[in-house]
Design a protein around this motif. Structure first.
Motif, PDB file in Angstrom:
ATOM      1  N   SER A 607       0.699  -1.105  -0.154  1.00 50.85           N
ATOM      2  CA  SER A 607      -0.129   0.074   0.082  1.00 50.85           C
ATOM      3  C   SER A 607       0.875   1.290  -0.049  1.00 50.85           C
ATOM      4  O   SER A 607       0.616   2.097  -0.546  1.00 50.85           O
ATOM      5  CB  SER A 607      -1.185  -0.158   1.148  1.00 50.85           C
ATOM      6  OG  SER A 607      -0.291  -0.334   2.508  1.00 50.85           O
ATOM      7  N   SER A 608       2.094   1.413   0.689  1.00 48.41           N
ATOM      8  CA  SER A 608       2.944   2.358   0.813  1.00 48.41           C
ATOM      9  C   SER A 608       3.533   2.646  -0.450  1.00 48.41           C
ATOM     10  O   SER A 608       3.960   3.927  -1.016  1.00 48.41           O
ATOM     11  CB  SER A 608       3.839   2.310   1.881  1.00 48.41           C
ATOM     12  OG  SER A 608       3.198   2.083   3.185  1.00 48.41           O
ATOM     13  N   ALA A 611       1.049   4.320  -2.775  1.00 47.62           N
ATOM     14  CA  ALA A 611       0.684   5.472  -2.093  1.00 47.62           C
ATOM     15  C   ALA A 611       1.941   6.268  -2.860  1.00 47.62           C
ATOM     16  O   ALA A 611       1.594   7.933  -3.135  1.00 47.62           O
ATOM     17  CB  ALA A 611       0.794   5.576  -0.754  1.00 47.62           C
ATOM     18  N   TRP A 653      -5.412  10.979   2.743  1.00 42.08           N
ATOM     19  CA  TRP A 653      -5.227   9.792   1.944  1.00 42.08           C
ATOM     20  C   TRP A 653      -3.865   9.221   2.096  1.00 42.08           C
ATOM     21  O   TRP A 653      -3.652   8.226   2.608  1.00 42.08           O
ATOM     22  CB  TRP A 653      -5.356  10.037   0.530  1.00 42.08           C
ATOM     23  CG  TRP A 653      -7.041   9.969   0.195  1.00 42.08           C
ATOM     24  CD1 TRP A 653      -7.829  11.002  -0.288  1.00 42.08           C
ATOM     25  CD2 TRP A 653      -8.036   8.891   0.471  1.00 42.08           C
ATOM     26  NE1 TRP A 653      -8.846  10.826  -0.455  1.00 42.08           N
ATOM     27  CE2 TRP A 653      -9.215   9.695   0.312  1.00 42.08           C
ATOM     28  CE3 TRP A 653      -8.032   7.733   1.012  1.00 42.08           C
ATOM     29  CZ2 TRP A 653     -10.596   8.970   0.197  1.00 42.08           C
ATOM     30  CZ3 TRP A 653      -8.972   6.998   1.064  1.00 42.08           C
ATOM     31  CH2 TRP A 653     -10.578   7.465   0.768  1.00 42.08           C
ATOM     32  N   TYR A 654      -2.782  10.136   1.434  1.00 42.48           N
ATOM     33  CA  TYR A 654      -1.237   9.738   1.672  1.00 42.48           C
ATOM     34  C   TYR A 654      -0.828   9.209   3.172  1.00 42.48           C
ATOM     35  O   TYR A 654      -0.547   8.179   3.275  1.00 42.48           O
ATOM     36  CB  TYR A 654      -0.505  10.604   0.742  1.00 42.48           C
ATOM     37  CG  TYR A 654       1.001  10.304   0.824  1.00 42.48           C
ATOM     38  CD1 TYR A 654       1.389   9.207   0.097  1.00 42.48           C
ATOM     39  CD2 TYR A 654       1.885  10.749   2.039  1.00 42.48           C
ATOM     40  CE1 TYR A 654       2.776   8.896   0.144  1.00 42.48           C
ATOM     41  CE2 TYR A 654       3.169  10.301   2.104  1.00 42.48           C
ATOM     42  CZ  TYR A 654       3.736   9.575   1.240  1.00 42.48           C
ATOM     43  OH  TYR A 654       4.799   9.033   1.093  1.00 42.48           O
ATOM     44  N   ILE A 657      -2.408   6.173   4.402  1.00 43.07           N
ATOM     45  CA  ILE A 657      -1.880   4.794   3.884  1.00 43.07           C
ATOM     46  C   ILE A 657      -0.694   4.398   4.288  1.00 43.07           C
ATOM     47  O   ILE A 657      -0.315   3.417   4.847  1.00 43.07           O
ATOM     48  CB  ILE A 657      -1.880   5.024   2.366  1.00 43.07           C
ATOM     49  CG1 ILE A 657      -3.381   5.190   1.697  1.00 43.07           C
ATOM     50  CG2 ILE A 657      -1.170   3.998   1.637  1.00 43.07           C
ATOM     51  CD1 ILE A 657      -3.281   5.596   0.315  1.00 43.07           C
ATOM     52  N   THR A 731     -10.366   5.367  -3.970  1.00 46.99           N
ATOM     53  CA  THR A 731     -10.674   6.223  -3.058  1.00 46.99           C
ATOM     54  C   THR A 731     -12.256   6.241  -2.857  1.00 46.99           C
ATOM     55  O   THR A 731     -12.850   6.124  -1.983  1.00 46.99           O
ATOM     56  CB  THR A 731     -10.169   7.684  -3.020  1.00 46.99           C
ATOM     57  OG1 THR A 731     -10.729   8.370  -4.267  1.00 46.99           O
ATOM     58  CG2 THR A 731      -8.561   7.730  -3.059  1.00 46.99           C
ATOM     59  N   ILE A 768      -4.551  -1.055  -0.550  1.00 47.49           N
ATOM     60  CA  ILE A 768      -4.902   0.382  -0.107  1.00 47.49           C
ATOM     61  C   ILE A 768      -6.432   0.066   0.344  1.00 47.49           C
ATOM     62  O   ILE A 768      -6.671   0.740   1.592  1.00 47.49           O
ATOM     63  CB  ILE A 768      -4.827   1.610  -0.896  1.00 47.49           C
ATOM     64  CG1 ILE A 768      -3.350   1.684  -1.242  1.00 47.49           C
ATOM     65  CG2 ILE A 768      -5.522   2.755  -0.549  1.00 47.49           C
ATOM     66  CD1 ILE A 768      -3.224   2.435  -2.486  1.00 47.49           C
ATOM     67  N   LYS A 771      -6.407  -1.838   3.780  1.00 44.56           N
ATOM     68  CA  LYS A 771      -5.839  -1.100   4.773  1.00 44.56           C
ATOM     69  C   LYS A 771      -7.042   0.045   5.398  1.00 44.56           C
ATOM     70  O   LYS A 771      -7.212   0.040   6.490  1.00 44.56           O
ATOM     71  CB  LYS A 771      -4.481  -0.626   4.506  1.00 44.56           C
ATOM     72  CG  LYS A 771      -4.142   0.144   5.807  1.00 44.56           C
ATOM     73  CD  LYS A 771      -2.450   0.731   5.451  1.00 44.56           C
ATOM     74  CE  LYS A 771      -2.120   1.578   6.855  1.00 44.56           C
ATOM     75  NZ  LYS A 771      -0.573   1.943   6.726  1.00 44.56           N
ATOM     76  N   LEU A 772      -7.497   0.879   4.435  1.00 50.52           N
ATOM     77  CA  LEU A 772      -8.037   1.904   4.808  1.00 50.52           C
ATOM     78  C   LEU A 772      -9.800   1.632   4.995  1.00 50.52           C
ATOM     79  O   LEU A 772     -10.400   2.464   5.679  1.00 50.52           O
ATOM     80  CB  LEU A 772      -8.132   2.900   3.788  1.00 50.52           C
ATOM     81  CG  LEU A 772      -6.717   3.564   3.646  1.00 50.52           C
ATOM     82  CD1 LEU A 772      -6.758   4.842   2.849  1.00 50.52           C
ATOM     83  CD2 LEU A 772      -5.949   3.828   5.125  1.00 50.52           C
TER      84      LEU A 772
END
Length: 877
Positions: A607-608, A611, A653-654, A657, A731, A768, A771-772
């Motif tokens: 995910s990073s 991002a 967001w960033y 993440i 998103t 992503i 995770k979110l």
């Protein structure tokens, strides 16, 4: 370093400004770089700045900081204006409180007193500008009465006089009875008021007949020199060539004919008072009538009037004259009349039109190149629409009355001898004038004296693009050749004619070229009652109080988000609060990043990685849009796109993440985050210089030469729109899932499954979403899943199913959804009511109509989705 929980601008701003000054980051001298020059519209030296000044100087600072970071040799010249009328009125008022007057002090002592007062107020103004963050070159401070600018003004006057552009003449001018000086047309404020139209009988000479005239100003009848009728008005054929007697006098005046007269106004007979009406003066010149001035300088009636009225105030005299006209049978009647009354912009006294011997500058020929330069686009206006007003004024330009009956200002360099009115020489000083007078008269013992009047304040201001670089005294010096023409002028649209037009004229006269390339006109800031915010109305909030409360960055940001070129807006303190909240958002993002611990061996999560790829592409996409808006002078839009990028993209967001659960983060991810945060600070710096510089310095423990204010602006780069599209879609999926969680009140601690029908998306973005949204798994299915409880949602044509535990659904969820459906149904009904109303459809702008139609379709979509969700929830129960 200890980083406070809440951003405190009071602890930061003075420290940062001192850091900039000590680093000498704002100074400019000619070198091999491209210059970028701005001249500050000099605020009047009459007190504190108002919110309009804050907006104007914020925009200038944005431009100068942007240019500096883009490698230009940025030179922003600060200054103040001596403001002849306003300053003298202020000092006269102060002296009056002490039982003094300027006449008691004498000219020399009075001017000494004014100079002391101006020194104090100059410092107040400059300190306010520093509090705002203005990155001026403070070594270049100008004052329109300093020695260099004063010499330039005198030299300019002499040059224009010698070339035949300046003359002395008797004209009807606007007279301020309070300040006892002439003022320009642009300094007169007109207000509509209910007045009276008085009908008065004038007796025909040698007859028992009378002619009735209608006037709003019976007190001026003692200055009448004719009665005028229209040549085609058959009612008054019998009066042609006769004379009429001014009531209560033994004075007879001719009855003349002129097509200027409006036959339908009043009685169709016009009393001609040439000394007190410009149109009457035109008639008088045409018919060679006498000019009789019946007012003293303070608008009391003078010796040209019957003794009973002499020394009376004009309005008191009017009442007395009406009473007497009634007593002696000359009064016919009066009626109410709407009329525009002129008031002095400086003293608010009612203006008199008054015949006066003044100095004038011929403008028609001088204005030709100034008109052409704007017409051919050599000088650009923002907004472009103001060119229309510019051309209207310039094409009908009148000679400029440049003399003022004051003591404070640039004294007119004219020296009289002989009878004093028309025997004079023009010279830079007394010594040269005396030699000229001796030569001219062949009289070695001639006595001379200087003109008592001073020049209009704007006569010094119109020279500024040339005079600040000493280009009038030394036309080819190094500085004028390097810095002229200046790049941008930022000013209020209300001084387009006062200043901008005249500067363009002077630039072409003294330098044979334009004085600047572009003009940005701010709108007028208004108060809650729609009045223009100004010093004279005293209706501006104190900018320093606002800065103390919210911080300079917050004020700057709030004002810029509200303004666009040429458009007025109403000031509300809430805009400062928005700026303050944004400062705290940025500060909290910074605190979060600084709270992480770096581990070189820490894994980089999928995910990073995504991002980091996305924030890079998103940054360059934002930079592209930002620069396009900025170069079009759409500062509100450039700031808004940056605001949204920081608040939503970077912070919401960033950082969410890449944020590690245990505060331990990969070195690569951390420094990648710092890199993009630093680039964001660069974009933010012109708008919010204090907080951006403070964070920049803490993050990098910068050296002196690495201050953010002189760092390099980010270079544009290509970006992948597909990455941006995929991330935006991701998103939207997350937002839909979060919405369902909130709707059904499912805790974020409870992990869910997401089923995707015929999933075609790139699976790398799944990390992503997992995770979110706190999902256990994303499962691809070919059709709607069976034997599970779920709530579906759509994204375009794609269908998603979020698994829901039946036990987590309650009656409250159903009631909540039903209430939301009812709310949106009512909203839809209101929207459709408007859209079915013909009067509404015809009255609203097209943009607003399109927004309403979009609102209708969006609301309908929300209702349909809520109803579907309600069906699924009911099935679970």
């Amino acid at each position: 370093m200890d980083i406070s929980i809440k951003y405190n601008p009071r602890l930061v701003e003075k420290k940062i400004y001192d850091y900039w000054i000590n680093g000498n980051y704002f100074s400019s001298i000619p070198d091999d770089r491209i210059p970028y020059t701005i001249i500050m519209p000099p605020p009047n030296i009459t007190g504190i700045l108002h919110i309009g000044h804050i907006l104007n100087n914020t925009i200038q600072d944005i431009l100068i900081r942007y240019a500096r970071m883009n490698g230009y040799n940025s030179c922003w010249i600060p200054g103040t204006d001596h403001a002849s009328i306003a300053t003298e009125a202020k000092i006269v008022s102060l002296l009056k409180e002490k039982g003094l007057s300027k006449e008691i002090l004498g000219r020399r002592k009075f001017l000494s007193f004014v100079l002391e007062w101006t020194k104090k107020h100059k410092n107040i103004i400059f300190n306010q500008l520093k509090r705002l963050g203005c990155s001026c070159d403070w070594s270049r401070i100008q004052f329109t009465m300093n020695e260099k600018l004063s010499k330039s003004v005198i030299r300019a006057f002499i040059d224009l006089y010698n070339k035949g552009y300046i003359y002395r003449g008797d004209h009807v001018v606007n007279w301020d009875p309070e300040a006892k000086t002439t003022i320009s047309n642009e300094e007169v404020l007109y207000k509509e008021q209910i007045g009276r139209l008085y009908y008065i009988r004038y007796k025909i000479q040698y007859e028992e007949n009378y002619v009735t005239i209608a006037t709003t100003r019976p007190e001026t009848m003692f200055g009448d020199t004719a009665i005028c009728i229209h040549p085609n008005d058959t009612r008054y054929y019998n009066l042609k060539g006769k004379y009429a007697e001014i009531p209560m006098t033994n004075k007879f005046i001719p009855i003349i004919q002129d097509s200027y007269v409006d036959m339908n106004f009043g009685t169709g007979c016009l009393k001609v008072t040439p000394a007190h009406d410009i149109n009457d003066k035109n008639i008088a010149d045409k018919h060679q009538l006498d000019i009789i001035d019946i007012f003293n300088d303070d608008a009391t009636l003078n010796e040209k009037c019957p003794s009973v009225y002499r020394g009376m105030d004009r309005f008191d005299a009017r009442k007395k004259i009406i009473e007497d006209l009634k007593k002696f049978g000359f009064f016919v009647r009066c009626e109410k009349l709407k009329q525009k009354i002129g008031f002095s912009e400086r003293t608010f006294s009612v203006i008199e039109q008054k015949s006066s011997l003044q100095w004038f500058l011929k403008m028609k020929k001088l204005s030709v190149p100034a008109i052409e330069s704007v017409k051919n686009g050599d000088i650009k206006f923002h907004p472009n629409e103001l060119k229309k007003s510019y051309f209207q004024w310039m094409n009908n330009i009148k000679d400029w009355n440049i003399s003022r009956q004051l003591w404070w200002g640039h004294r007119i360099p004219v020296y009289y001898y002989g009878n004093g009115d028309y025997d004079f020489v023009v010279a830079e000083n007394f010594k040269i004038a005396l030699e000229k007078a001796k030569f001219k008269t062949k009289n070695p013992h001639i006595k001379i004296w200087q003109d008592k009047d001073v020049l209009d304040t704007w006569f010094s201001s119109w020279l500024l693009p040339v005079s600040v670089f000493n280009g009038i005294i030394y036309p080819k010096n190094d500085e004028i050749r390097y810095y002229y023409p200046i790049e941008d002028m930022v000013t209020g649209s209300d001084i387009l004619f006062f200043w901008i037009a005249r500067m363009i004229i002077s630039g072409f006269f003294f330098k044979k070229s334009k004085p600047f390339k572009k003009v940005y006109f701010t709108g007028i800031i208004r108060d809650s009652e729609n009045n223009k915010i100004s010093k004279s109305l005293n209706n501006s909030p104190n900018p320093i109080d606002l800065i103390e409360k919210y911080g300079a960055d917050a004020i700057r940001m709030g004002l810029i988000l509200k303004t666009s070129a040429g458009k007025d807006f109403h000031f509300n303190e809430e805009i400062c609060l928005q700026g303050s909240n944004f400062s705290n958002k940025i500060w909290n993002a910074f605190r979060l990043i600084k709270s992480w611990n770096i581990d070189e061996n820490e894994n980089i999560y999928e995910s990073s990685k995504i991002a980091m790829l996305w924030i890079k592409n998103r940054f360059y996409s934002v930079l592209d849009s930002f620069e396009n808006f900025f170069k079009e002078y759409r500062f509100d839009e450039s700031l808004m796109i940056l605001y949204k990028f920081i608040w939503y993209d970077f912070c919401s967001w960033y950082l969410e993440i890449v944020k590690p659960n245990n505060k331990i983060i990969s070195k690569i991810v951390y420094f990648n985050t710092i890199f993009w945060f630093e680039n964001i600070l660069k974009l933010l710096h012109p708008y919010m210089p204090f907080i951006s510089e403070e964070i920049w310095n803490i993050i990098g423990k910068r050296k002196k030469e690495e201050a953010l204010t002189i760092s390099s602006w980010p270079k544009k780069n290509i970006y992948d729109n597909n990455v941006l599209y995929c991330f935006e879609r991701t998103t939207k999926v997350i937002s839909k899932i979060r919405h369902i969680r909130n709707m059904v009140n499912i805790s974020y601690k409870e992990s869910l499954l997401l089923y995707v029908e015929n999933k075609k998306d790139n699976k790398i973005y799944d990390s992503i979403i997992l995770k979110l949204s706190n999902l256990t798994k994303i499962i691809s299915v070919s059709k709607e899943p069976v034997n599970i409880s779920f709530i579906p949602f759509f994204l375009g044509k794609d269908k998603f199913y979020l698994s829901i535990n039946k036990n987590s659904v309650s009656r409250n969820n159903i009631v909540h959804l039903e209430k939301k459906i009812k709310y949106f149904c009512n909203l839809l009904s209101t929207i459709r009511q408007n859209l079915s109303n013909d009067r509404y459809l015809k009255s609203v702008p097209r943009e607003l109509l399109l927004k309403e139609r979009k609102k209708e379709s969006d609301t309908l979509e929300k209702i349909n989705n809520l109803k579907k969700n309600l069906e699924y929830i009911k099935k679970m129960k």
